[in-house]
Design a protein around this motif. Structure first.
Motif, mmCIF file in Angstrom:
data_model
loop_
_atom_site.group_PDB
_atom_site.id
_atom_site.type_symbol
_atom_site.label_atom_id
_atom_site.label_comp_id
_atom_site.label_asym_id
_atom_site.label_seq_id
_atom_site.Cartn_x
_atom_site.Cartn_y
_atom_site.Cartn_z
ATOM 1 N N PRO A 69 37.540 102.546 81.040
ATOM 2 C CA PRO A 69 36.708 102.364 79.843
ATOM 3 C C PRO A 69 35.292 101.906 80.148
ATOM 4 C CG PRO A 69 38.869 101.358 79.551
ATOM 5 C CD PRO A 69 38.781 101.744 80.991
ATOM 6 N N ASP A 70 35.089 101.170 81.255
ATOM 7 C CA ASP A 70 33.743 100.716 81.585
ATOM 8 C C ASP A 70 32.838 101.889 81.938
ATOM 9 O OD1 ASP A 70 35.354 101.103 83.824
ATOM 10 O OD2 ASP A 70 34.388 99.537 85.024
ATOM 11 N N TYR A 71 33.368 102.856 82.680
ATOM 12 C CA TYR A 71 32.571 104.047 82.997
ATOM 13 C C TYR A 71 32.304 104.874 81.741
ATOM 14 C CZ TYR A 71 32.787 103.462 88.075
ATOM 15 O OH TYR A 71 32.628 102.994 89.360
ATOM 16 N N ILE A 95 33.683 98.761 73.168
ATOM 17 C CA ILE A 95 34.445 98.708 74.419
ATOM 18 C C ILE A 95 34.048 97.491 75.247
ATOM 19 C CG2 ILE A 95 34.886 99.871 76.621
ATOM 20 C CD1 ILE A 95 34.415 102.537 75.152
ATOM 21 N N LEU A 96 32.751 97.313 75.439
ATOM 22 C CA LEU A 96 32.268 96.288 76.358
ATOM 23 C C LEU A 96 32.333 94.875 75.784
ATOM 24 C CD1 LEU A 96 29.239 98.292 77.785
ATOM 25 C CD2 LEU A 96 31.400 97.800 78.938
ATOM 26 N N ASP A 97 32.356 94.747 74.450
ATOM 27 C CA ASP A 97 32.486 93.419 73.839
ATOM 28 C C ASP A 97 33.925 92.912 73.875
ATOM 29 O OD1 ASP A 97 29.795 93.305 73.228
ATOM 30 O OD2 ASP A 97 30.037 94.074 71.197
ATOM 31 N N SER A 98 34.843 93.789 74.234
ATOM 32 C CA SER A 98 36.258 93.439 74.274
ATOM 33 C C SER A 98 36.709 93.275 75.717
ATOM 34 C CB SER A 98 37.088 94.532 73.600
ATOM 35 O OG SER A 98 37.117 95.702 74.416
ATOM 36 N N GLU A 99 37.998 93.022 75.886
ATOM 37 C CA GLU A 99 38.574 92.938 77.226
ATOM 38 C C GLU A 99 39.081 94.292 77.713
ATOM 39 O OE1 GLU A 99 41.648 90.023 76.945
ATOM 40 O OE2 GLU A 99 40.255 88.342 77.073
ATOM 41 N N GLU A 100 38.775 95.336 76.989
ATOM 42 C CA GLU A 100 39.289 96.658 77.330
ATOM 43 C C GLU A 100 38.981 97.079 78.762
ATOM 44 O OE1 GLU A 100 38.795 101.239 75.786
ATOM 45 O OE2 GLU A 100 38.492 99.634 74.340
ATOM 46 N N PRO A 101 37.750 96.861 79.260
ATOM 47 C CA PRO A 101 37.477 97.283 80.642
ATOM 48 C C PRO A 101 38.351 96.582 81.677
ATOM 49 C CG PRO A 101 35.430 96.945 79.449
ATOM 50 C CD PRO A 101 36.535 96.393 78.574
ATOM 51 N N GLU A 102 38.903 95.417 81.309
ATOM 52 C CA GLU A 102 39.778 94.712 82.232
ATOM 53 C C GLU A 102 41.250 95.055 82.014
ATOM 54 O OE1 GLU A 102 36.009 93.361 82.446
ATOM 55 O OE2 GLU A 102 37.109 92.996 80.587
ATOM 56 N N VAL A 103 41.697 95.065 80.747
ATOM 57 C CA VAL A 103 43.136 95.212 80.485
ATOM 58 C C VAL A 103 43.575 96.667 80.371
ATOM 59 C CG1 VAL A 103 43.218 92.976 79.343
ATOM 60 C CG2 VAL A 103 42.893 95.023 77.950
ATOM 61 N N ARG A 217 27.697 95.898 80.859
ATOM 62 C CA ARG A 217 27.493 94.866 79.832
ATOM 63 C C ARG A 217 26.047 94.357 79.840
ATOM 64 N NH1 ARG A 217 33.452 92.786 81.068
ATOM 65 N NH2 ARG A 217 34.479 93.468 79.130
ATOM 66 N N ALA A 218 25.463 94.216 81.013
ATOM 67 C CA ALA A 218 24.061 93.803 81.095
ATOM 68 C C ALA A 218 23.160 94.875 80.487
ATOM 69 C CB ALA A 218 23.679 93.542 82.551
ATOM 70 N N ARG A 219 23.489 96.112 80.742
ATOM 71 C CA ARG A 219 22.722 97.226 80.186
ATOM 72 C C ARG A 219 22.834 97.255 78.663
ATOM 73 N NH1 ARG A 219 24.067 103.561 81.559
ATOM 74 N NH2 ARG A 219 22.141 104.476 80.732
ATOM 75 N N LEU A 220 24.032 97.013 78.154
ATOM 76 C CA LEU A 220 24.245 96.967 76.707
ATOM 77 C C LEU A 220 23.385 95.890 76.067
ATOM 78 C CD1 LEU A 220 25.873 97.663 74.087
ATOM 79 C CD2 LEU A 220 27.559 95.969 74.865
#
Length: 236
Positions: A69-71, A95-103, A217-220
């Motif tokens: 999801p991060d990509y 996507i990036l405000d959640s834990e989705e990129p991790e979980v 996330r920094a880019r967002l």
């Protein structure tokens, strides 16, 4: 489990189960397949099929964005920068405000030609159940490509999975985003696009491709700051 052409038992242990892969790939093929009546004539010769995903490269590259999801979010940010369509920034943010990129992340291996994960076990499950059929194109000595056909029963099972387990709606929504992002791009074009990510391109062959969540996330936040600054300026 190992990659074709590589050796070393256990070196490429999967991060997902065969059953997880089978469900994900079924929903991916269901959402990404080209309707058979719109496909090229040579792709319409499978009785009972309702759609086709042409080439293993395309299937693998779509699966990469589905599994990472991060990509996917970072690509949505690139689309936003190109178009300034606010909904793309919102999608990336969701996507990036959640834990989705991790979980929800299931990293893929970096192979000779980019992201790759052996799908033989998952496809064997789908093929044995009559849900998906794979056809090889080319000659006996040189297989030019693999095409993946969604059978009518496969579509019925995909719909029933979603009805019985709403948790799979996640994959339906994400597949839709991935297909929109890949609109008009073939497998080789998707591969080139994904190679533009430094973390992807620099991963050592045989290792799992690392996350871009911190950078994304920094880019967002930087893009959100630009929007806020512009809105303040408009009303200043």
């Amino acid at each position: 489990m190992k990659l074709e052409g590589d050796s070393g038992p256990g070196r490429y242990a999967s991060v997902t189960s065969r059953e997880q892969d089978a469900v994900r790939i079924l929903l991916l093929i269901d959402g990404a397949c080209e309707p058979l009546d719109e496909a090229a004539p040579e792709s319409r010769d499978v009785d009972g099929a309702v759609g086709v995903v042409r080439t293993q490269v395309r299937l693998q590259k779509l699966d990469f964005w589905l599994r990472n999801p991060d990509y996917l979010a970072d690509e949505l940010l690139s689309e936003y920068e190109a178009s300034s369509e606010a909904f793309l920034l919102d999608l990336a943010g969701s996507i990036l405000d959640s834990e989705e990129p991790e979980v929800r992340a299931y990293p893929m291996l970096r192979h000779h030609f980019g992201a790759y994960e052996p799908l033989d076990d998952a496809l064997a499950v789908l093929r044995s159940a009559g849900l998906v059929t794979r056809r090889r194109r080319g000659t006996v000595n040189r297989v030019r490509q693999h095409d993946y056909y969604l059978m009518g029963e496969g579509r019925a099972v995909a719909r029933e999975l979603i009805r019985q387990a709403p948790v799979f709606d996640y994959y339906v929504e994400r597949v839709a985003r991935v297909v929109e992002l890949a609109d008009g791009l073939g497998g080789s074009q998707l591969k080139k696009r994904q190679y533009l990510q430094r973390e992807y391109a620099e991963t050592v062959r045989g290792e799992r491709i690392g996350s871009v969540s911190v950078r994304a996330r920094a880019r967002l936040e930087a893009l959100r700051a630009q929007v806020a600054s512009a809105e303040t300026g408009d009303h200043g």
